[in-house]
Motif scaffolding. Sequence first.
Motif, mmCIF file in Angstrom:
data_model
loop_
_atom_site.group_PDB
_atom_site.id
_atom_site.type_symbol
_atom_site.label_atom_id
_atom_site.label_comp_id
_atom_site.label_asym_id
_atom_site.label_seq_id
_atom_site.Cartn_x
_atom_site.Cartn_y
_atom_site.Cartn_z
ATOM 1 N N LYS A 272 0.844 -1.209 0.000
ATOM 2 C CA LYS A 272 0.000 0.000 0.000
ATOM 3 C C LYS A 272 0.880 1.261 0.000
ATOM 4 N N ILE A 273 1.950 1.266 0.789
ATOM 5 C CA ILE A 273 2.839 2.437 0.822
ATOM 6 C C ILE A 273 3.442 2.666 -0.572
ATOM 7 N N LEU A 274 3.912 1.598 -1.206
ATOM 8 C CA LEU A 274 4.519 1.748 -2.538
ATOM 9 C C LEU A 274 3.459 2.170 -3.565
ATOM 10 N N ASP A 275 2.255 1.622 -3.408
ATOM 11 C CA ASP A 275 1.159 1.946 -4.332
ATOM 12 C C ASP A 275 0.769 3.421 -4.235
ATOM 13 N N ASP A 276 0.882 3.980 -3.032
ATOM 14 C CA ASP A 276 0.474 5.374 -2.809
ATOM 15 C C ASP A 276 1.591 6.374 -3.113
ATOM 16 N N MET A 277 2.791 5.900 -3.424
ATOM 17 C CA MET A 277 3.893 6.831 -3.710
ATOM 18 C C MET A 277 3.601 7.575 -5.004
ATOM 19 N N LYS A 278 3.518 8.901 -4.874
ATOM 20 C CA LYS A 278 3.159 9.717 -6.043
ATOM 21 C C LYS A 278 4.409 10.012 -6.863
ATOM 22 N N GLU A 279 4.179 10.256 -8.148
ATOM 23 C CA GLU A 279 5.246 10.646 -9.071
ATOM 24 C C GLU A 279 6.437 9.699 -8.986
ATOM 25 N N ALA A 280 6.158 8.458 -8.729
ATOM 26 C CA ALA A 280 7.233 7.470 -8.757
ATOM 27 C C ALA A 280 6.892 6.484 -9.886
ATOM 28 N N PHE A 281 7.580 5.407 -9.958
ATOM 29 C CA PHE A 281 7.331 4.442 -11.036
ATOM 30 C C PHE A 281 5.950 3.814 -10.889
ATOM 31 N N SER A 282 5.419 3.345 -12.000
ATOM 32 C CA SER A 282 4.071 2.777 -11.951
ATOM 33 C C SER A 282 4.104 1.253 -11.822
ATOM 34 N N THR A 283 5.283 0.704 -11.553
ATOM 35 C CA THR A 283 5.385 -0.742 -11.363
ATOM 36 C C THR A 283 6.019 -1.043 -9.998
ATOM 37 N N ILE A 284 5.429 -2.027 -9.318
ATOM 38 C CA ILE A 284 6.006 -2.522 -8.059
ATOM 39 C C ILE A 284 6.560 -3.916 -8.336
ATOM 40 N N GLY A 285 7.814 -4.130 -8.004
ATOM 41 C CA GLY A 285 8.405 -5.463 -8.138
ATOM 42 C C GLY A 285 8.587 -6.063 -6.760
ATOM 43 N N VAL A 286 8.351 -7.366 -6.640
ATOM 44 C CA VAL A 286 8.520 -8.021 -5.338
ATOM 45 C C VAL A 286 9.528 -9.170 -5.468
ATOM 46 N N ALA A 287 10.424 -9.241 -4.517
ATOM 47 C CA ALA A 287 11.413 -10.332 -4.487
ATOM 48 C C ALA A 287 10.710 -11.679 -4.391
ATOM 49 N N SER A 288 11.389 -12.754 -4.738
ATOM 50 C CA SER A 288 10.725 -14.054 -4.608
ATOM 51 C C SER A 288 10.704 -14.474 -3.136
ATOM 52 N N ILE A 289 9.615 -15.118 -2.788
ATOM 53 C CA ILE A 289 9.353 -15.513 -1.395
ATOM 54 C C ILE A 289 9.353 -17.043 -1.338
ATOM 55 N N PRO A 290 10.067 -17.633 -0.402
ATOM 56 C CA PRO A 290 10.106 -19.100 -0.316
ATOM 57 C C PRO A 290 8.705 -19.697 -0.152
ATOM 58 N N GLU A 291 8.435 -20.761 -0.892
ATOM 59 C CA GLU A 291 7.115 -21.408 -0.865
ATOM 60 C C GLU A 291 7.064 -22.418 0.288
ATOM 61 N N THR A 292 7.184 -21.906 1.495
ATOM 62 C CA THR A 292 7.121 -22.800 2.666
ATOM 63 C C THR A 292 6.457 -22.070 3.825
ATOM 64 N N GLY A 295 4.856 -18.601 3.873
ATOM 65 C CA GLY A 295 5.267 -18.159 2.535
ATOM 66 C C GLY A 295 4.279 -18.620 1.466
ATOM 67 N N ILE A 296 3.638 -19.765 1.694
ATOM 68 C CA ILE A 296 2.633 -20.278 0.745
ATOM 69 C C ILE A 296 1.469 -19.294 0.661
ATOM 70 N N ALA A 297 1.042 -18.787 1.820
ATOM 71 C CA ALA A 297 -0.065 -17.816 1.837
ATOM 72 C C ALA A 297 0.369 -16.481 1.232
ATOM 73 N N ILE A 298 1.608 -16.055 1.512
ATOM 74 C CA ILE A 298 2.105 -14.797 0.939
ATOM 75 C C ILE A 298 2.105 -14.916 -0.589
ATOM 76 N N ASN A 299 2.623 -16.028 -1.103
ATOM 77 C CA ASN A 299 2.676 -16.205 -2.557
ATOM 78 C C ASN A 299 1.278 -16.295 -3.172
ATOM 79 N N ASP A 300 0.350 -16.911 -2.446
ATOM 80 C CA ASP A 300 -1.038 -16.979 -2.927
ATOM 81 C C ASP A 300 -1.607 -15.570 -3.115
ATOM 82 N N ARG A 301 -1.418 -14.703 -2.098
ATOM 83 C CA ARG A 301 -1.949 -13.334 -2.194
ATOM 84 C C ARG A 301 -1.246 -12.570 -3.310
#
Length: 315
Positions: A272-292, A295-301
Motif C-alpha cells: 500500500k505504501i509503494l502503491d500510494d507513492m506519487k510521481e514514482a514508477f508505476s510498477t512494483i516489483g517483489v522479491a521471490s518468497i520461499p514457498e514454505t 510463505g505459501i499464503a504470501i505467494n497466494d496473495r
Amino acid sequence: MIIQKNLPMACAALEKGEVLAFPTETVYGLGADASNQNAVARIFEMKGRPSFNPLICHVSCLDMAQRIAILDERSCKIAKEFWPGPLTLVLPKAQNADLASNVTAGLETVAVRIPHHTGARELLNSFQKPIAAPSVNLSGQITLMRPEDIWNTFGHFEDFNLFDGDAPNVGLESTILDLSRTIPLILRSGFITKEAIENVLEETVLYCDNKEEIRAPGMMLRHYAPKKTLIINTTPQNDMLFLGFGNQDGILNLSPCGDLVEAAQNLYIMIKILDDMKEAFSTIGVASIPETGIGIAINDRLKRACGFYDKKDIS
Ligand code: TXA
Ligand code: MG
C-alpha cells in the motif's frame, strides 16, 4: 464514527444495523450483526462485493459456533486445537441458525471463526451474537491494514464506524478449511498451515485447486490488487519500486532477516505504501518468497494481486 475502545458504543452501532470495522489478529473485519439482513447488505454495498461471495461469521465461543453450525467429531478436534485463532472452518449450517440469508449467499454451509485478538473477543463477548465480517477493502483491492486508510476509504458512509484497537499481528487473512466434505480441503492458505492441520487430523488435507468448481464461491482469482502494476518473483530493475525480502533489498524490505512471519505482517502495509507513492514508477516489483510455511499464503496473495491466474486457463 470512530469509536475508541468503547464496547457499549460499538455494540449499540451493531444493534442499530450499522457497519463496524474492528481489528482481529489476521486483518480488520468489516462487521455487521449476522442476523440482520439489511445490515449485512450494507457490507456488500460498501465493499462493492458480489452477492454470491459469502461472509465469515465471527463468534466468541464454541457454544455460539454450535448455534449456527454443525460440528462433528473431526471439526471439534480442529476447533479445540486452533480456536481461538486464525483458522476459519466451513461447516454445515445448523438448522435453526439465526443468520441472514445473505451472510452465506444462500449456501447450506457457513464459514465460522473464533478470533483470538483481545479487542475482537471483547466485542464478541459483549455483543453475544455472531458478527459477519469480510476483510476491510474494496472488493478485489488490497486489504487495508491501517486505521487511517480504512477511514479514508469508508469514513464517508454515515452508517460506518471504526472500532479501533491493537493492530492485527498476523497480517494475512485466516486459513479457510472446508470440513463440510469427506476430504478436508484448504480453500485459502494462511498462518495455520496444511501440515499443522494434517498433524491434528492424522489424515490427508488437500489444497483447493483453482481449476475445480469446488473452490470457495467467492475465491476470486484476481484479488488484493494494488493500482500499480505488480510483478512478483523478480529482481530489482531501474524502472520499478522494489519490495525486497532477506538480503535482496529494495525501497522497503518485507523482512531483512528473511523471516516469513514478519514478511506476512508487512505485506499489505508495504504494498500500500509503494502503491500510494506519487510521481514514482508505476510498477512494483517483489522479491521471490520461499514457498514454505506462511510463505505459501504470501505467494497466494501475491499471485492473485498480480493477475497471475488471469493468464491461466481456469475454465
Ligand atoms: O482473517 C479473515 O478471515 C478475515 C477476518 C476479518 O476474519 N476475514 C476475511 O473475510 O478474510 P473475506 O470475506 O475477505 O474472506 C472470506 C472468504 C471468501 O473468499 C468467501 O468466499 C469464503 O471465505 N467463504 C465464506 N463462506 C464460505 C462458505 N460457506 N463456503 C466456502 N467459502 C466461504
Ligand atoms: Mg477479503
